[in-house]
Design a protein around this motif. Structure first.
Motif, PDB file in Angstrom:
ATOM      1  N   MET A 123       0.858  -1.193   0.000  1.00 38.90           N
ATOM      2  CA  MET A 123       0.000   0.000   0.000  1.00 38.90           C
ATOM      3  C   MET A 123       0.887   1.233   0.000  1.00 38.90           C
ATOM      4  SD  MET A 123      -3.013   1.169   2.611  1.00 38.90           S
ATOM      5  CE  MET A 123      -1.992   1.372   4.065  1.00 38.90           C
ATOM      6  N   MET A 124       0.749   2.028  -1.049  1.00 32.76           N
ATOM      7  CA  MET A 124       1.590   3.224  -1.181  1.00 32.76           C
ATOM      8  C   MET A 124       0.873   4.440  -0.631  1.00 32.76           C
ATOM      9  SD  MET A 124       3.276   2.694  -4.923  1.00 32.76           S
ATOM     10  CE  MET A 124       2.323   1.444  -5.737  1.00 32.76           C
ATOM     11  N   CYS A 125       1.513   5.118   0.304  1.00 35.28           N
ATOM     12  CA  CYS A 125       0.976   6.357   0.887  1.00 35.28           C
ATOM     13  C   CYS A 125       2.052   7.421   0.681  1.00 35.28           C
ATOM     14  CB  CYS A 125       0.686   6.182   2.368  1.00 35.28           C
ATOM     15  SG  CYS A 125      -0.433   4.828   2.763  1.00 35.28           S
ATOM     16  N   GLY A 126       2.102   8.000  -0.484  1.00 33.66           N
ATOM     17  CA  GLY A 126       3.170   8.935  -0.795  1.00 33.66           C
ATOM     18  C   GLY A 126       4.512   8.209  -0.751  1.00 33.66           C
ATOM     19  N   ASP A 127       5.481   8.806  -0.041  1.00 34.01           N
ATOM     20  CA  ASP A 127       6.811   8.189   0.042  1.00 34.01           C
ATOM     21  C   ASP A 127       6.880   7.080   1.093  1.00 34.01           C
ATOM     22  OD1 ASP A 127       7.638   9.838  -1.915  1.00 34.01           O
ATOM     23  OD2 ASP A 127       8.881  11.136  -0.654  1.00 34.01           O
ATOM     24  N   GLN A 128       5.780   6.899   1.780  1.00 33.20           N
ATOM     25  CA  GLN A 128       5.711   5.855   2.818  1.00 33.20           C
ATOM     26  C   GLN A 128       4.993   4.647   2.218  1.00 33.20           C
ATOM     27  OE1 GLN A 128       6.368   6.159   6.428  1.00 33.20           O
ATOM     28  NE2 GLN A 128       5.891   3.995   6.414  1.00 33.20           N
ATOM     29  N   ILE A 129       5.665   3.525   2.182  1.00 35.60           N
ATOM     30  CA  ILE A 129       5.053   2.341   1.573  1.00 35.60           C
ATOM     31  C   ILE A 129       4.926   1.234   2.627  1.00 35.60           C
ATOM     32  CG2 ILE A 129       5.306   0.589  -0.236  1.00 35.60           C
ATOM     33  CD1 ILE A 129       6.508   2.706  -2.023  1.00 35.60           C
ATOM     34  N   PHE A 130       3.704   0.754   2.811  1.00 38.86           N
ATOM     35  CA  PHE A 130       3.453  -0.314   3.769  1.00 38.86           C
ATOM     36  C   PHE A 130       3.462  -1.651   3.031  1.00 38.86           C
ATOM     37  CE2 PHE A 130       1.594   3.439   5.680  1.00 38.86           C
ATOM     38  CZ  PHE A 130       1.984   3.329   7.014  1.00 38.86           C
ATOM     39  N   VAL A 131       4.031  -2.667   3.684  1.00 43.91           N
ATOM     40  CA  VAL A 131       4.024  -3.990   3.063  1.00 43.91           C
ATOM     41  C   VAL A 131       3.555  -5.018   4.091  1.00 43.91           C
ATOM     42  CG1 VAL A 131       6.523  -4.261   3.449  1.00 43.91           C
ATOM     43  CG2 VAL A 131       5.373  -5.713   1.777  1.00 43.91           C
ATOM     44  N   GLY A 132       2.596  -5.813   3.687  1.00 52.88           N
ATOM     45  CA  GLY A 132       2.035  -6.816   4.588  1.00 52.88           C
ATOM     46  C   GLY A 132       2.871  -8.077   4.582  1.00 52.88           C
ATOM     47  N   ARG A 133       3.129  -8.580   5.799  1.00 50.93           N
ATOM     48  CA  ARG A 133       3.762  -9.906   5.893  1.00 50.93           C
ATOM     49  C   ARG A 133       2.634 -10.909   6.063  1.00 50.93           C
ATOM     50  NH1 ARG A 133       8.830 -11.297   9.688  1.00 50.93           N
ATOM     51  NH2 ARG A 133       8.761 -13.551   9.521  1.00 50.93           N
ATOM     52  N   SER A 134       2.448 -11.718   5.026  1.00 54.86           N
ATOM     53  CA  SER A 134       1.237 -12.529   4.925  1.00 54.86           C
ATOM     54  C   SER A 134       1.602 -13.953   4.539  1.00 54.86           C
ATOM     55  CB  SER A 134       0.330 -11.914   3.848  1.00 54.86           C
ATOM     56  OG  SER A 134       0.942 -12.084   2.579  1.00 54.86           O
ATOM     57  N   GLU A 135       0.626 -14.742   4.238  1.00 50.82           N
ATOM     58  CA  GLU A 135       0.869 -16.090   3.706  1.00 50.82           C
ATOM     59  C   GLU A 135       1.593 -16.011   2.367  1.00 50.82           C
ATOM     60  OE1 GLU A 135      -0.977 -19.498   4.377  1.00 50.82           O
ATOM     61  OE2 GLU A 135      -0.401 -18.693   6.332  1.00 50.82           O
ATOM     62  N   ARG A 136       1.414 -14.906   1.641  1.00 52.45           N
ATOM     63  CA  ARG A 136       1.977 -14.782   0.292  1.00 52.45           C
ATOM     64  C   ARG A 136       3.307 -14.007   0.257  1.00 52.45           C
ATOM     65  NH1 ARG A 136      -2.174 -15.374  -3.646  1.00 52.45           N
ATOM     66  NH2 ARG A 136      -3.661 -16.879  -2.822  1.00 52.45           N
ATOM     67  N   THR A 137       3.512 -13.145   1.236  1.00 48.11           N
ATOM     68  CA  THR A 137       4.698 -12.266   1.234  1.00 48.11           C
ATOM     69  C   THR A 137       5.537 -12.594   2.462  1.00 48.11           C
ATOM     70  OG1 THR A 137       3.532 -10.520   0.033  1.00 48.11           O
ATOM     71  CG2 THR A 137       5.401  -9.843   1.397  1.00 48.11           C
ATOM     72  N   ASN A 138       6.760 -13.059   2.231  1.00 47.37           N
ATOM     73  CA  ASN A 138       7.568 -13.520   3.364  1.00 47.37           C
ATOM     74  C   ASN A 138       8.636 -12.490   3.777  1.00 47.37           C
ATOM     75  OD1 ASN A 138       9.674 -13.826   1.517  1.00 47.37           O
ATOM     76  ND2 ASN A 138       9.518 -16.061   1.420  1.00 47.37           N
ATOM     77  N   ALA A 139       9.345 -12.816   4.848  1.00 43.49           N
ATOM     78  CA  ALA A 139      10.322 -11.882   5.420  1.00 43.49           C
ATOM     79  C   ALA A 139      11.412 -11.537   4.406  1.00 43.49           C
ATOM     80  CB  ALA A 139      10.928 -12.483   6.689  1.00 43.49           C
ATOM     81  N   GLU A 140      11.881 -12.527   3.672  1.00 42.87           N
ATOM     82  CA  GLU A 140      12.943 -12.272   2.689  1.00 42.87           C
ATOM     83  C   GLU A 140      12.416 -11.383   1.547  1.00 42.87           C
ATOM     84  OE1 GLU A 140      16.069 -12.487   2.402  1.00 42.87           O
ATOM     85  OE2 GLU A 140      16.297 -12.229   0.222  1.00 42.87           O
ATOM     86  N   GLY A 141      11.192 -11.613   1.134  1.00 41.21           N
ATOM     87  CA  GLY A 141      10.597 -10.757   0.101  1.00 41.21           C
ATOM     88  C   GLY A 141      10.531  -9.315   0.573  1.00 41.21           C
ATOM     89  N   ILE A 142      10.156  -9.135   1.821  1.00 37.70           N
ATOM     90  CA  ILE A 142      10.060  -7.773   2.371  1.00 37.70           C
ATOM     91  C   ILE A 142      11.451  -7.145   2.495  1.00 37.70           C
ATOM     92  CG2 ILE A 142       9.433  -6.444   4.437  1.00 37.70           C
ATOM     93  CD1 ILE A 142       7.072  -8.399   4.791  1.00 37.70           C
ATOM     94  N   HIS A 143      12.417  -7.961   2.890  1.00 34.64           N
ATOM     95  CA  HIS A 143      13.796  -7.466   3.003  1.00 34.64           C
ATOM     96  C   HIS A 143      14.293  -6.941   1.641  1.00 34.64           C
ATOM     97  CE1 HIS A 143      17.916  -7.289   4.362  1.00 34.64           C
ATOM     98  NE2 HIS A 143      18.284  -8.043   3.354  1.00 34.64           N
ATOM     99  N   GLN A 144      14.075  -7.724   0.600  1.00 39.75           N
ATOM    100  CA  GLN A 144      14.499  -7.290  -0.748  1.00 39.75           C
ATOM    101  C   GLN A 144      13.737  -6.031  -1.171  1.00 39.75           C
ATOM    102  OE1 GLN A 144      14.161 -10.468  -3.662  1.00 39.75           O
ATOM    103  NE2 GLN A 144      15.111 -11.954  -2.278  1.00 39.75           N
ATOM    104  N   PHE A 145      12.459  -6.050  -0.900  1.00 40.16           N
ATOM    105  CA  PHE A 145      11.588  -4.931  -1.298  1.00 40.16           C
ATOM    106  C   PHE A 145      12.043  -3.639  -0.614  1.00 40.16           C
ATOM    107  CE2 PHE A 145       7.256  -2.839  -0.968  1.00 40.16           C
ATOM    108  CZ  PHE A 145       7.038  -2.687  -2.320  1.00 40.16           C
ATOM    109  N   ALA A 146      12.318  -3.724   0.689  1.00 41.43           N
ATOM    110  CA  ALA A 146      12.727  -2.539   1.448  1.00 41.43           C
ATOM    111  C   ALA A 146      14.044  -1.973   0.914  1.00 41.43           C
ATOM    112  CB  ALA A 146      12.849  -2.882   2.929  1.00 41.43           C
ATOM    113  N   ARG A 147      14.944  -2.869   0.536  1.00 40.34           N
ATOM    114  CA  ARG A 147      16.238  -2.391  -0.009  1.00 40.34           C
ATOM    115  C   ARG A 147      16.046  -1.679  -1.341  1.00 40.34           C
ATOM    116  NH1 ARG A 147      21.108  -6.566   0.432  1.00 40.34           N
ATOM    117  NH2 ARG A 147      21.999  -4.910  -0.832  1.00 40.34           N
TER     118      ARG A 147
END
Ligand code: CIR
Length: 258
Positions: A123-147
């Motif tokens: 979910m994009m809120c301007g320059d702030q982007i939220f990412v859900g850790r869910s059954e579909r999105t894992n910790a490593e995916g979020i780590h890559q995404f954040a970088r």
């Protein structure tokens, strides 16, 4: 105000009747009705002054009309995701072809195994982007995404979820600091800075509305949410999504807006 100039959608395929479903909204989609609803969805986007690219149906991927999941398109870069759902993973190859028409190659990034991530969790809120850790999105995916996001000047905040499919199943940003929140997202500290409208439980599906250039598209049949969105001062358009709802899909899932 943010302006979306483009949207990408993909026509539903006949195989959508075999799409993934939690069964929360019972029944199998009626394909002809889904096509008519998709036509109305495209028309609604066009009324919001957005140029809509319509990709052809892809029978190899029953859920491929939910184009939001294999890519995240920001103002500064495109991120091709790595969908966790096995029957959906190959969608990323075909969405990338479409994305390449709009983004230069050096602005296209990828989430790779063992990371998984689906755009419905973003979910994009301007320059702030939220990412859900869910059954579909894992910790490593979020780590890559954040970088990746950091490289382009965005900040990334993780939100854990346990009850719904994706982050945006239950929380959506309508610009102007306004959020629609439902269920497990009500009261989450991560969203304290926003004005929050708490969606009543019986209208939880309608937490998934989309803001498009000042207008909010609301799913048909949810009068409390529709009234709330109107009272926030937005123009509204309603679109019936009953056939996509049977596959746990909502308004945001059906397009990439950028
Ligand atoms: C799935 O389970 O992947 C599809 N049946 C529904 C995807 C909905 N997408 C979304 O919420 N972004």
């Amino acid at each position: 105000m943010r302006i979306f100039r483009n949207a990408i959608v993909r026509r539903p395929c006949r195989a959508m009747t075999e799409g993934i479903t939690s069964g929360l909204y019972p029944g199998r989609p009626d394909y002809e009705l889904a096509l008519a609803q998709h036509d109305a969805y495209i028309e609604a986007l066009r009324r919001c002054c957005i140029n809509v690219t319509v990709l052809p149906a892809d029978e190899d991927y029953p859920d491929s009309c939910f184009v939001e999941d294999p890519a995240v398109l920001t103002e500064r870069c495109a991120i091709i995701t790595n969908p966790r759902a096995a029957s959906r993973n190959g969608e990323k190859t075909y969405i990338e072809k479409a994305v390449r028409e709009f983004y230069p190659g050096d602005r296209i990034e990828h989430i790779t195994y063992p990371g998984t991530l689906e755009g419905g969790d973003v979910m994009m809120c301007g320059d702030q982007i939220f990412v859900g850790r869910s059954e579909r999105t894992n910790a490593e995916g979020i780590h890559q995404f954040a970088r990746i996001l950091q490289k382009y000047g965005y900040t990334c905040t993780e939100v854990k979820l346990t009850e719904v499919l994706h982050l945006k199943t239950g929380v959506n940003y309508l610009e102007n600091n306004n959020l629609l929140v439902s269920g497990e997202f009500i009261g989450k500290a991560e969203f304290d800075q926003y004005n929050r409208y708490e969606v009543p439980e019986k209208e939880a599906y309608a937490a998934n509305c989309i803001w498009v250039n000042g207008t909010v598209i609301v799913p048909d049949g949810y009068s409390a949410v529709l009234d709330a969105v109107k009272s926030m001062g937005y123009e509204t358009i309603t679109v019936d999504t009953s056939e996509f709802r049977k596959l746990d899909g909502g308004l945001s899932c059906l397009s990439l807006r950028f």
